[in-house]
Design an enzyme around this catalytic site. Structure first.
Site, mmCIF file in Angstrom:
data_model
loop_
_atom_site.group_PDB
_atom_site.id
_atom_site.type_symbol
_atom_site.label_atom_id
_atom_site.label_comp_id
_atom_site.label_asym_id
_atom_site.label_seq_id
_atom_site.Cartn_x
_atom_site.Cartn_y
_atom_site.Cartn_z
ATOM 1 N N ASP A 146 -8.516 -5.561 -5.947
ATOM 2 C CA ASP A 146 -8.149 -4.488 -5.123
ATOM 3 C C ASP A 146 -8.218 -3.389 -5.913
ATOM 4 O OD1 ASP A 146 -6.959 -2.697 -3.562
ATOM 5 O OD2 ASP A 146 -4.860 -3.318 -3.710
ATOM 6 N N HIS A 179 -5.765 -6.712 -1.731
ATOM 7 C CA HIS A 179 -4.608 -5.827 -1.328
ATOM 8 C C HIS A 179 -3.465 -6.252 -0.787
ATOM 9 C CE1 HIS A 179 -3.735 -1.742 -0.781
ATOM 10 N NE2 HIS A 179 -3.696 -1.415 0.487
ATOM 11 N N SER A 211 0.778 -1.189 -0.046
ATOM 12 C CA SER A 211 0.016 0.031 0.031
ATOM 13 C C SER A 211 0.876 1.184 -0.076
ATOM 14 C CB SER A 211 -0.851 -0.014 1.078
ATOM 15 O OG SER A 211 -2.148 0.877 1.084
#
Length: 504
Positions: A442, A467, A192
């Site tokens: 995602d 993710h 991320s």
């Protein structure tokens, strides 16, 4: 929608981000999706207890507050926390590698225990594991405390991605020197926002790290590089692929909420219908609560049961839509919506009521980052989306940031500092040794690198991944495509190492 509000809709990331928009009525709002860092607060103790097999030593490093100035002042340094594990390290004499996780916007111990892939592969590489905490998050607070660090725009002015990368670089250089390990190669990892930092650090400090695995890193989610509605379109596609009826029912629910809330005692009855811990002040609160669930479900649409954000079944969106679709025709739309979203908020059945507070844990530093350099425009088109219509409005965004911090965002700065435009051409010539991994379930994959750029800047894309799933620990329930993805990552990292050793 309310005139100004905070929205806890995404992670990032959450990543992750603030947005100002103009809705159907032209009324500006300020939305701040939930970040991964907030979940590091909510789930931290439980995750660490459940991951007791991960052993590490907690240390602190005296870090410069401002790496880009030689001016000394009263608070010119702070204590940066980092976690370290040398159980598997081959040692300096054998040039054992250093695997470093680029800390995200939250407590580093939570990110460390949720980066099981690093722990899984450390023995075969003989790696030293290092997890530095991002400045202004967790326990790594300048000025000695969060209250002082977050006091105003002046005290927050050193919270930038550039300063964070300089922290990591300075820590690595000092750590290797103290261990007489200057010759040991460093490989970066991150997911991320942490994945963005890993990729950017490889580009900015190629002499510090030989390569980076950037998982679910939306480095293209800036300016006009990708369509502003890509995130919400991808969330919506995840629901549509499971059930067209589920998709359409969620679309219809927003109007149903507004109509219900406008009735006599409508908000009070809505509070009961959705089992809120307190009476709703507006329909916006339950809309945001639902939006958070839909976005988060898309990010953690993992193929097996997991408790990364909430305790959830495998492929939880499938389960949500199964519940919504199980009701007979004519059932109240909002009853079906509540039953479906309860898969996210109450899969264990332990919750007696639900709290719609936007941020029960207090202000977090991501507000500042989104109001300065991490400006990610987002919008929603109801023709393709389960969400209400809104359009990103930079002027409203700027005004809200000025009201909060007295600063004006610089939406062009990140791409000026790290690049992003024409990335295929640019990284082909000046980038190397980066893995961009993304799962197409995602919604942040819309801002990720999805095609190979060169032989050494590669994209590993899985159709059913979510993710930064690849950074999680291996389990017996891993599908074959996930095993193959991780094996490919291991092979690439091994190639980096072999090339490094051959040139020493």
């Amino acid at each position: 929608m309310a005139m100004e509000k905070l929205w806890t809709g995404l992670l990032l990331l959450p990543l992750l981000f603030m947005m100002s928009y103009v809705g159907d009525a032209g009324r500006p709002s300020f939305w701040r999706p939930r970040t991964l860092g907030e979940f590091s607060i909510i789930n931290r103790e439980k995750s660490i207890l459940q991951s007791s097999q991960y052993e590490y030593e907690t240390k602190y490093f005296t870090q410069r507050l401002d790496h880009f100035s030689f001016k000394n002042h009263k608070n010119s340094s702070f204590q940066q926390r980092y976690l370290i594990n040398d159980k598997y390290w081959l040692g300096a004499e054998r040039m054992g590698p250093v695997f470093l996780y680029c800390g995200n916007e939250g407590y580093i111990d939570w990110f460390a225990v949720n980066a099981g892939f690093m722990w899984d592969i450390a023995p075969q590489f003989g790696a030293l594991l290092v997890f530095p905490e991002h400045r202004y998050y967790g326990e790594s607070m300048p000025y000695g405390s969060q209250s002082v660090a977050y006091k105003d725009g002046d005290s927050l002015s050193y919270l930038t991605a550039e300063q964070a990368l300089a922290d990591f670089a300075t820590l690595i250089v000092d750590l290797k020197k103290n261990l007489s390990a200057e010759a040991c190669p460093v490989v970066l990892f991150g997911g991320s926002y942490g994945g963005m930092l890993a990729a950017w650090m490889r580009l900015k400090y190629p002499h510090i790290a030989i390569g980076a695995l950037a998982s679910s890193a939306p480095i293209l989610q800036f300016e006009d590089i990708v369509p502003s509605d890509i995130f919400y379109n991808l969330v919506s596609n995840d629901f549509k692929r499971e059930s067209e009826n589920c998709f359409k029912l969620i679309q219809q629910s927003w109007e149903a909420l507004e109509i219900y809330g406008e009735r006599d005692e409508g908000l009070q009855n809505l509070s009961k219908k959705f089992r809120m811990c307190r009476d709703l002040k507006s329909t916006d609160e339950v809309q945001d609560w639902l939006s958070s669930a839909y976005s988060n479900l898309a990010m953690v649409d993992y193929p097996y049961p997991a408790s990364f954000l909430m305790p959830l079944p495998g492929y939880p969106i499938k389960e949500v839509c199964k519940v919504i679709d199980s009701f007979p025709n004519g059932t109240d739309v909002l009853d079906r919506i509540f039953a479906g979203v309860s898969v996210y908020y109450n899969y264990t059945g332990e919750e007696k009521c639900f709290d719609v507070n936007d941020d029960p844990h207090g202000e977090n530093g991501w507000n500042w980052q989104a109001c300065t350099e991490m400006v990610m425009p987002m919008s929603s088109n109801p023709e393709n989306s389960i969400f209400p219509q809104f359009t990103f409005d930079i002027e409203s965004y700027k005004q809200n940031c000025f009201n909060m911090f007295g600063v004006e965002p610089r939406p062009l700065w990140i791409t000026t500092e790290f690049g992003g435009h024409d990335i295929q051409k640019v990284l082909k010539y000046y980038g190397s040794n980066i893995i961009f991994s993304n799962g197409l379930l995602d919604p942040w994959s819309g801002g990720g690198v999805l095609q190979n750029i060169s032989n050494s800047v590669v994209a590993l894309v899985t159709e059913l991944g979510a993710h930064h799933l690849d950074l999680r620990a291996a389990t017996e329930n891993d599908p074959i495509w996930l095993v193959e993805q991780r094996n490919a990552e291991i092979q690439i990292i091994n190639n980096w190492m072999n090339e490094y050793y051959q040139n020493k």
